[in-house]
Structures are given as structure tokens and as C-alpha cells.
Write an enzyme that holds these catalytic residues in place. Sequence first.
Site, PDB file in Angstrom:
ATOM      1  N   LYS A 124       0.822  -1.228   0.000  1.00 64.03           N
ATOM      2  CA  LYS A 124       0.000   0.000   0.000  1.00 64.03           C
ATOM      3  C   LYS A 124       0.850   1.271   0.000  1.00 64.03           C
ATOM      4  O   LYS A 124       0.403   2.329   0.420  1.00 64.03           O
ATOM      5  CB  LYS A 124      -0.966   0.018   1.186  1.00 64.03           C
ATOM      6  CG  LYS A 124      -1.843  -1.220   1.314  1.00 64.03           C
ATOM      7  CD  LYS A 124      -2.544  -1.552   0.021  1.00 64.03           C
ATOM      8  CE  LYS A 124      -3.542  -0.487  -0.419  1.00 64.03           C
ATOM      9  NZ  LYS A 124      -4.220  -0.838  -1.690  1.00 64.03           N
TER      10      LYS A 124
ATOM     11  N   GLY B 161       2.527   2.156  -3.029  1.00 62.41           N
ATOM     12  CA  GLY B 161       2.532   2.642  -4.394  1.00 62.41           C
ATOM     13  C   GLY B 161       3.414   1.795  -5.291  1.00 62.41           C
ATOM     14  O   GLY B 161       3.852   2.241  -6.355  1.00 62.41           O
ATOM     15  N   THR B 162       3.644   0.545  -4.881  1.00 60.84           N
ATOM     16  CA  THR B 162       4.542  -0.330  -5.649  1.00 60.84           C
ATOM     17  C   THR B 162       3.994  -0.652  -7.032  1.00 60.84           C
ATOM     18  O   THR B 162       4.742  -0.700  -8.004  1.00 60.84           O
ATOM     19  CB  THR B 162       4.783  -1.649  -4.880  1.00 60.84           C
ATOM     20  OG1 THR B 162       3.521  -2.283  -4.617  1.00 60.84           O
ATOM     21  CG2 THR B 162       5.489  -1.378  -3.565  1.00 60.84           C
TER      22      THR B 162
END
Length: 370
Positions: A127, A129-130
Site C-alpha cells: 500500500k 505505491g509499488t
Amino acid sequence: MACVLLFSRLLPFSHRLRGTSICLLSLFLSYLCYCALFPDGSVMLRSADPTVSCQRADGAKRRLQKSPSCVLDARASSVESPRPRSDQRPPSTLLHAVRNDTPSPPMSNLKFGNKKLPNAIIVGVKKGGTRAVLEFIRIHPDVRAAGTETHFFDRNYDRGLEWYRGLMPRTLESQITMEKTPSYYVTKETPHRISAMSQDTKLIVVVRDPVTRAISDYTQTLSKTPDLPSFQDLAFRNQSLGVVDMSWNAIRIGLYALHLENWLRYFPLAQIHFVSGERLITDPAGELARVQDFLGLKRIVTDKHFYFNRTKGFPCLKKPESSGSPRCLGKSKGRTHVQIDRDAIEQLRDFYRPHNVKFYEMVGHDFKWE
């Protein structure tokens, strides 16, 4: 014709010659006629080499080949010299065949490359932003990435590196192979396992305000498990006293400094790049420029590739020429967060503050999560 004329001239004088002289004269005239008819001695040679008379040039060759002896010679030649087998070709033809039979490089190597172990891995965090980083960087022509999370180093390590390699896309020598599995960052065994694969692996960590990240994590879990206890019940052992439950995974992931200490036992800090999840939203081109620099790539992904989607609240890729619509992340991205009590948020900020400061000092950058 010359022999006929010669006989006609000598005939009137023949009555004056004796029998022996006549015989000698006849032999001499016969020899002259023979020389006139066969100046090259081909009849004499024929008895020694029956093929020569059948190989005379021009008109003589065409005339002699009609004779029975030439036919017999041709048949004899075919018996004595059988046709060469298919593997007995003339030298030039055989050379050409050898070249054609020489194995050429596999088409997969020429056109599609090979499957290689990853040069770079996005190891975290969940969570943070990968997925956005992976989708943005993979539009670079020198990057190929596995589409799904492999979970090799935390769940499937016993399957072996060849199994892991098989999950990778085909890449050319000039291209970088990547994968992303956010749970790697918080898995104790992962740094050692990746180092055992290659100590040169480049690592990317996308970090985000740990309080916002925890709420996003809870929101995603709640969408799959509607009867989940409240956020406060999971985050605190005793909220009235401000005692945070560090055993809850959504809280523990945000202890970035604690996990980084484990990674620094196996990799130098220069080999780990940290992406700001907040700046990835406000300035995706700037963050991707730094990622490209870290990977040693030319800056091809720029601000011309992005536009801000107000509905989702984060940037999307502009419409490619070959597509009819822009590329945005899936429906699971950009969910509206669950509303959390303001006091609970402040208590969590107080809890994370010293951990954040330590993390800033370790990486040499202030992410300003306040």
C-alpha cells in the site's frame, strides 16, 4: 575425293608396274587416304580409349555419338561410374549444404531474448505505491517486468531459482528484468536470500506516511472481510493509554527503520532506492526520473507520459498511440479510506514519530510525515 583423282591419274601407267610394286603402291595410297580422312588419328585412339571418339568436339562429336560403339561406351560408363548418392555432392554443393545444416542461433535469442533472474526488485512496501512504480517504469523500452507478484523469496523459495527464472519475462542483453513483491521488505529471510542470488541486485522501496499506509491497508482488508473488527480495536492494545499493538501487521509494516536494519546487513544503502509514495502522486515524472537514474537508464519516462485523474486521485499514463484509452491502475487502487477517529490518528502519529526520525537519519532524507 583426293584419293579418287590420284587413282585416275596413275591408272594409265599401271600396266608398266610389276605385281609387287602394285601392292606397295596400293598400300601407300591407302595410307594417304586414311590420313586425309582421319587427320587426328581418332580411329587409332578409339581402340585404346573407347570414350575419346565419343567426346570429340563440334560436329564430329554429334556424328560419332550416334554410332553403336558410343552407345555401348555410354552404357559401360554408367555401369562403371554409378550415380553419386544424395550425400555425395559436388564440392560446391556440399559446402552450401554444410552451411545450411549448421545450427543457426535460436529464434528466441534473436527476437525475444532469454529469461533472466531479476536485476532489480521492488521489495516494498504494501500500500505504498509499488504497483504504480512498476506500471510507470515498465513503459521504458529497456525494462521488462513480471506482471504478477511472484512471492518467491517469502513463500516459494523451496521451488528453486530455476522456477523463479521461469516466471520472468524474456529480455534482451540491454534490458533490465524486474519484479515486485511488497511483502519482501518485512520478511526476515528475504534480504539474505536475495543476496545469495546476487549481491548486485538493485532494490526499490516505495514508502509512505505509515499512518496513512496503515489505514489504506485496513481499507483493503475490510473490502475482502466485511466482518473485520474496527481499525481502533486492531491498532491499539489500550487506546485510552495510547498503547499501540505492534504485532498487527498493518502497524508493523510502517516500522521502516526496523526492517531496514535487516536489509543493511546484506546490502549497502547505495544499492537501495527509496521512492516517496506522496511525491509519486504529486510529481510522478520527478520520482520516475530518480528511479531511472538509480537503474542506470536513460530518462525516457517523463511528464509527457502522465496526467492526473481527479476521479481516482492519482496520476495515470496518457493514452498510448496503439491504444484507445489511457492506462490507469485497477479498481482496487484509489479506494476511499475508512474514516478513522482523529484522536486515534494523532496517537498513531505520536507512536511513529521516533521511528520515522530514525528512518530519515538512516536513509539521509526527510519524508516529512507530519
